[in-house]
Design a protein around this motif. Sequence first.
Motif: not given
Length: 276
Positions: A63-66, A176-180, A185-191, A219-223
């Motif tokens: 769900s974090v991705y979808l 911009l929505a795709i970039v956000a 969702v993807v790059l934040y965790d990788l960073a 991330d807060a949702f998943r936590l």
Amino acid sequence: MLGRILTVAALELRIGMRNRWIVLATFILAGFSLALALLGSAPAGPLGIDRMTVTVASLASLSVYLVPLIALLLAFDAVAGEIDRGTLLLLLSSPLSRAEFLLGKCVGHFCVLSLSLGIGYGLTAALLWSSGEGEMAGLLDFARLIGTSTLLGLAFLAIGYVLSASVRQASTAAALAIVAWLALVVLYDLALLGLLVSGAVDSLSPSVFPVALLLNPADAFRLFNLAALGASDLVGGMAGVADSLPFAPELALASILSVAAATLCLAVLMVRRIVP
């Protein structure tokens, strides 16, 4: 005021149904959740854990991705699309304030997303329950997942409105929505992972890392969901972090709501700047 907000919300709900947004989002959510439910029997057996709980643990990560993607695709043209079509000034020439306009959009989109989540995930819960492979605790886990997923969607709807109000073309807002989505969702965790591996924040990581996760609604949702499930035996990675949080898991929900409220207020201010 409430009547005007509900009028805009009903219009957005009709548009969502006419554009088959509800059908498409429901199909995506139901398809993935049913696939995970059917594949979830393997880990459920050896661990002796309710199959519904295994499915919810997997869906919490999916769900974090979808959910953010669906929410951003619903919201990206809320303002920019109206400007593009030349209808924003017409709408605001009626007795409708900028805040009522955006809140109505938000309520309508929130209803579309809630219906899709309720039907999509609810079908999987009903299938598992009717087949005798779930318990009442599993149903409660599904209900919590649906409820928190709607909150996650609300936060990303608000982020989508900010992006939409920052440009004047729907195509630019979509980009911009795709970039956000990629960034949050993807790059934040990788960073964050890169910083931890590099040792750049090694001395501060016990205090900084959990706070950094809280600042991102995904991330807060998943936590929160993985901590509520006690899912460290079911999935790896983030589940281990969720079990060792230095704060109550409910703070993650408060973080999601705070992000949603702050970004929605910012979007209203940006709409007022576009059309004084």
